[in-house]
Design an enzyme around this catalytic site. Structure first.
Site, PDB file in Angstrom:
ATOM      1  N   LYS A   1       0.849  -1.199   0.000  1.00 22.01           N
ATOM      2  CA  LYS A   1       0.000   0.000   0.000  1.00 22.01           C
ATOM      3  C   LYS A   1       0.884   1.248   0.000  1.00 22.01           C
ATOM      4  CE  LYS A   1      -1.411   2.612   3.158  1.00 22.01           C
ATOM      5  NZ  LYS A   1      -1.287   3.911   2.460  1.00 22.01           N
TER       6      LYS A   1
ATOM      7  N   GLY B   1       8.039   5.195   7.161  1.00 20.11           N
ATOM      8  CA  GLY B   1       7.229   6.397   7.330  1.00 20.11           C
ATOM      9  C   GLY B   1       7.643   7.127   8.589  1.00 20.11           C
TER      10      GLY B   1
ATOM     11  N   THR C   1       7.796   8.419  12.554  1.00 22.29           N
ATOM     12  CA  THR C   1       7.877   7.733  13.852  1.00 22.29           C
ATOM     13  C   THR C   1       6.492   7.651  14.493  1.00 22.29           C
ATOM     14  OG1 THR C   1      10.177   8.350  14.143  1.00 22.29           O
ATOM     15  CG2 THR C   1       8.938   7.876  16.155  1.00 22.29           C
TER      16      THR C   1
ATOM     17  N   THR D   1       3.540   7.406  13.074  1.00 22.69           N
ATOM     18  CA  THR D   1       2.751   6.315  12.482  1.00 22.69           C
ATOM     19  C   THR D   1       3.388   4.967  12.810  1.00 22.69           C
ATOM     20  OG1 THR D   1       2.185   7.814  10.688  1.00 22.69           O
ATOM     21  CG2 THR D   1       1.673   5.509  10.341  1.00 22.69           C
ATOM     22  N   GLY D   2       4.713   4.920  12.847  1.00 17.76           N
ATOM     23  CA  GLY D   2       5.409   3.672  13.184  1.00 17.76           C
ATOM     24  C   GLY D   2       4.956   3.117  14.527  1.00 17.76           C
TER      25      GLY D   2
ATOM     26  N   GLU E   1      12.397  17.163  13.119  1.00 18.00           N
ATOM     27  CA  GLU E   1      12.742  16.771  11.749  1.00 18.00           C
ATOM     28  C   GLU E   1      11.936  17.670  10.807  1.00 18.00           C
ATOM     29  OE1 GLU E   1      10.976  13.063  10.344  1.00 18.00           O
ATOM     30  OE2 GLU E   1      12.775  12.652   9.167  1.00 18.00           O
TER      31      GLU E   1
HETATM   32  P1  NAD Z   1       3.508   8.672   7.295  1.00 20.71           P
HETATM   33  O1  NAD Z   1       3.879   7.968   8.537  1.00 20.71           O
HETATM   34  O2  NAD Z   1       2.543   9.788   7.374  1.00 20.71           O
HETATM   35  O3  NAD Z   1       2.904   7.663   6.221  1.00 20.71           O
HETATM   36  C1  NAD Z   1       3.591   6.514   5.800  1.00 20.71           C
HETATM   37  C2  NAD Z   1       2.605   5.479   5.336  1.00 20.71           C
HETATM   38  O4  NAD Z   1       1.838   5.031   6.450  1.00 20.71           O
HETATM   39  C3  NAD Z   1       1.603   5.957   4.290  1.00 20.71           C
HETATM   40  O5  NAD Z   1       1.440   4.938   3.325  1.00 20.71           O
HETATM   41  C4  NAD Z   1       0.332   6.131   5.109  1.00 20.71           C
HETATM   42  O6  NAD Z   1      -0.847   5.990   4.332  1.00 20.71           O
HETATM   43  C5  NAD Z   1       0.454   5.005   6.104  1.00 20.71           C
HETATM   44  N1  NAD Z   1      -0.310   5.159   7.346  1.00 20.71           N
HETATM   45  C6  NAD Z   1      -0.729   6.298   7.939  1.00 20.71           C
HETATM   46  N2  NAD Z   1      -1.381   6.022   9.094  1.00 20.71           N
HETATM   47  C7  NAD Z   1      -1.353   4.680   9.244  1.00 20.71           C
HETATM   48  C8  NAD Z   1      -1.812   3.775  10.245  1.00 20.71           C
HETATM   49  N3  NAD Z   1      -2.450   4.209  11.345  1.00 20.71           N
HETATM   50  N4  NAD Z   1      -1.585   2.461  10.091  1.00 20.71           N
HETATM   51  C9  NAD Z   1      -0.905   2.013   9.012  1.00 20.71           C
HETATM   52  N5  NAD Z   1      -0.466   2.805   8.017  1.00 20.71           N
HETATM   53  C10 NAD Z   1      -0.668   4.131   8.132  1.00 20.71           C
HETATM   54  O7  NAD Z   1       4.913   9.114   6.672  1.00 20.71           O
HETATM   55  P2  NAD Z   1       5.177  10.028   5.418  1.00 20.71           P
HETATM   56  O8  NAD Z   1       4.784  11.421   5.826  1.00 20.71           O
HETATM   57  O9  NAD Z   1       4.572   9.409   4.213  1.00 20.71           O
HETATM   58  O10 NAD Z   1       6.760   9.942   5.287  1.00 20.71           O
HETATM   59  C11 NAD Z   1       7.622  10.843   5.900  1.00 20.71           C
HETATM   60  C12 NAD Z   1       8.303  10.192   7.094  1.00 20.71           C
HETATM   61  O11 NAD Z   1       8.917   8.982   6.692  1.00 20.71           O
HETATM   62  C13 NAD Z   1       9.435  11.031   7.662  1.00 20.71           C
HETATM   63  O12 NAD Z   1       9.381  11.030   9.073  1.00 20.71           O
HETATM   64  C14 NAD Z   1      10.691  10.315   7.205  1.00 20.71           C
HETATM   65  O13 NAD Z   1      11.837  10.545   7.992  1.00 20.71           O
HETATM   66  C15 NAD Z   1      10.236   8.903   7.203  1.00 20.71           C
HETATM   67  N6  NAD Z   1      11.070   8.091   6.318  1.00 20.71           N
HETATM   68  C16 NAD Z   1      11.922   7.179   6.858  1.00 20.71           C
HETATM   69  C17 NAD Z   1      12.758   6.437   6.053  1.00 20.71           C
HETATM   70  C18 NAD Z   1      13.702   5.424   6.635  1.00 20.71           C
HETATM   71  O14 NAD Z   1      14.175   4.578   5.893  1.00 20.71           O
HETATM   72  N7  NAD Z   1      13.994   5.460   7.909  1.00 20.71           N
HETATM   73  C19 NAD Z   1      12.705   6.615   4.678  1.00 20.71           C
HETATM   74  C20 NAD Z   1      11.821   7.549   4.149  1.00 20.71           C
HETATM   75  C21 NAD Z   1      10.998   8.277   4.989  1.00 20.71           C
END
Ligand code: NAD
Length: 483
Positions: free
Chosen positions: A182, A233, A235, A237-238, A387
């Site tokens: 997704k 994604g 932290t 959301t993680g 960040e």
């Molecule tokens: P995000 O956390 O907003 O979204 C990431 C994904 O999670 C999207 O597909 C979103 O639809 C999905 N999502 C959102 N809520 C969810 C939930 N409750 N359950 C499951 N999935 C859900 O992140 P973003 O804004 O798309 O990306 C930016 C962030 O990603 C930054 O903090 C960046 O540092 C991080 N990032 C990390 C790496 C790495 O390898 N460490 C690489 C790229 C980006």
């Protein structure tokens, strides 16, 4: 395994975007708009998968699993190599689409992202995890095997949708798992196309791609038939992903945010490294997990360094990524753009020194943010602690190595870092003290198929790439044999 020999792998990029579910391309009842960040015009409507369609993708993956995992490494590798070939054939269209939906310059970053992703797929196809013999005595043999986990759910962000998606696909499939992916709702188009391409060369159900909102991701994390979530994604959301994945003790790999420090030690020939440091901070307009987000420079050279850095930055052009003269594209989405407006306002309100940039022109149609440098703001300022995920960088002065190490480590993040200096031993000693998953010394942003990548602390759990990254898609199974 029927699709394998299909000849034409060219996808028509002018056709509507479809979900790929269990080998079929299908529409959804609802769609959502996808915008070009350089103009905020709608470029396409993406299918908004229903929960029934997600369920169909997961059940299709389950059905595909036994045959796929029963293939040997070599046969799976051959399929994945064919997938790399098919991606290659569609490369130019993927590059253009990536710029249109993500914003990054077509001739530089978009091209290199797609090329790197294809290279990754091709190389990972050759990797295996050999059986390890731990003990082999007269009485018995102990072997360690790695078996597939099952259906893996991949959830990806909007900053590198092609590379970060395919970083998950290739190791997942080569280790004998199947995947439902997704993409971010901000950048679903390239993933839908690489899903469509996969249907031409991979057996049905081995890779499905479903686009939709965040809630679709949540359903995946809670789903009992998904064995692992591979997530990249934020932290915030993680943490949610980890909590809801606990329902069936899913395996998780979480690649999260970062606030990477670069440390320029006393005596560094800084003029020689400023262009490298510039791109390491501002590439992809700062929308990069491992971008330099805090640049610490020894106080003996700090003032001159800032002057030179500003001169270098002034030569870079922010604009539409389709324009060949553009160095830095727009911010990918309005949500992130608004977050940056708030952060820029904070810098202004606090009266920090801003030798370059600082004002976002809100009258522009696209999400354009100027390259901005903040000179020596306080350590507890938002621009240092948070960040930003945009083209703004604090350049901070330090006096002692102990001080800079403790400042660099005083962060909940621990993704990457870099140390720059003429004395190799000193630079390595500093690198060894940084609490981050990756540290580069006198170089930066080198990645490789065999180089594990992951974060300490709240930058993530587990790693991608390398032998360790492959193993994270497997169960460790110990086999003991009495002789
Ligand atoms: P995000 O956390 O907003 O979204 C990431 C994904 O999670 C999207 O597909 C979103 O639809 C999905 N999502 C959102 N809520 C969810 C939930 N409750 N359950 C499951 N999935 C859900 O992140 P973003 O804004 O798309 O990306 C930016 C962030 O990603 C930054 O903090 C960046 O540092 C991080 N990032 C990390 C790496 C790495 O390898 N460490 C690489 C790229 C980006």
């Amino acid at each position: 395994m029927s699709n394998a020999q299909s000849s034409s792998v060219k996808v028509d990029f002018t056709k509507p975007y479809l979900l790929s579910i269990n080998g079929d391309l299908t529409t959804a009842h609802n769609t959502f708009d996808v915008f070009n960040p350089a103009s905020n015009e709608v470029i396409a409507r993406a299918p908004d998968a229903s929960s029934e369609q997600l369920e169909a993708a997961i059940q299709g993956a389950r059905r595909a699993l036994p045959a796929w995992s029963a293939l040997g490494w070599e046969e799976r590798g051959a399929y994945i190599t064919r997938y790399a070939d098919a991606l290659e054939e569609n490369k130019e269209d993927l590059v253009t689409l990536l710029t249109l939906e993500q914003g990054k310059p077509r001739h530089t970053m978009a091209k290199s992202e797609v090329e790197a992703a294809i290279y990754w797929v091709r190389e990972v196809a050759k990797r295996t995890i050999p059986v390890e013999v731990i003990e082999d005595t007269e009485q018995h043999t102990v072997e360690v095997h790695h078996t597939p986990l099952g259906v893996v759910g991949a959830i990806t962000p909007w900053n590198f949708p092609v590379l970060l998606g395919l970083w998950k696909v290739a190791p997942c499939l080569v280790t004998g798992n199947v995947m439902v992916l997704k993409p971010s709702p901000y950048t679903p188009l390239t993933s839908l196309r690489f899903g469509e391409i996969a249907q031409k060369v991979l057996p049905a159900g081995v890779l499905s791609v479903v686009s939709g909102g965040n809630e679709l991701g949540q359903v995946m994390t809670e789903h009992p038939d998904i064995a692992k979530i591979s997530f990249t994604g934020s932290t915030a959301t993680g943490k949610k992903v980890m909590a809801s994945s606990s329902t069936n003790l899913k395996r998780v790999t979480l690649e999260l945010g970062g606030n990477d420090a670069a440390i320029v030690l006393q005596g560094t020939d800084y003029k020689a490294i400023i262009p490298t440091l510039f791109w390491a901070a501002f590439g992809n307009s700062g929308q990069w997990c491992i971008a330099i987000k805090r640049l610490y420079v020894h106080s003996s050279i700090h003032a001159e360094f800032v002057r030179e850095f500003v001169e270098c930055a002034k030569t870079k052009k922010v604009g539409d990524g389709m324009d060949a003269s553009t160095d830095l594209g727009p911010i990918q989405n309005r949500m992130q753009y608004n977050k940056l407006i708030d952060l820029f306002d904070d810098v202004k309100k606090n009266g920090y020194e801003v030798p370059l940039g600082g004002d976002i022109d809100r009258s522009l149609a696209g999400n354009f943010v100027p390259v901005t440098i903040v000179d020596n703001p306080p350590e507890n300022s938002r621009i240092v602690r948070e960040e930003p995920f945009g083209p703004i960088l604090p350049i901070l002065a330090f006096d002692s190595v102990d001080d800079v190490v403790s400042r660099a480590n005083a962060s909940p993040f621990g993704l990457g870092g870099s140390v720059w200096g003429p004395d190799r031993a000193e630079a390595i000693a500093v690198a060894n003290r940084l609490e981050t998953g990756t540290v580069w010394v006198n170089e930066i942003h080198i990645h490789g198929i065999d180089i594990p990548f992951g974060g300490f602390k709240q930058s993530g759990i587990g790693v991608e790439n390398g032998h360790e990254g492959l193993c994270e898609f497997t169960n460790t199974k110990t086999l003991m044999l009495r002789k």
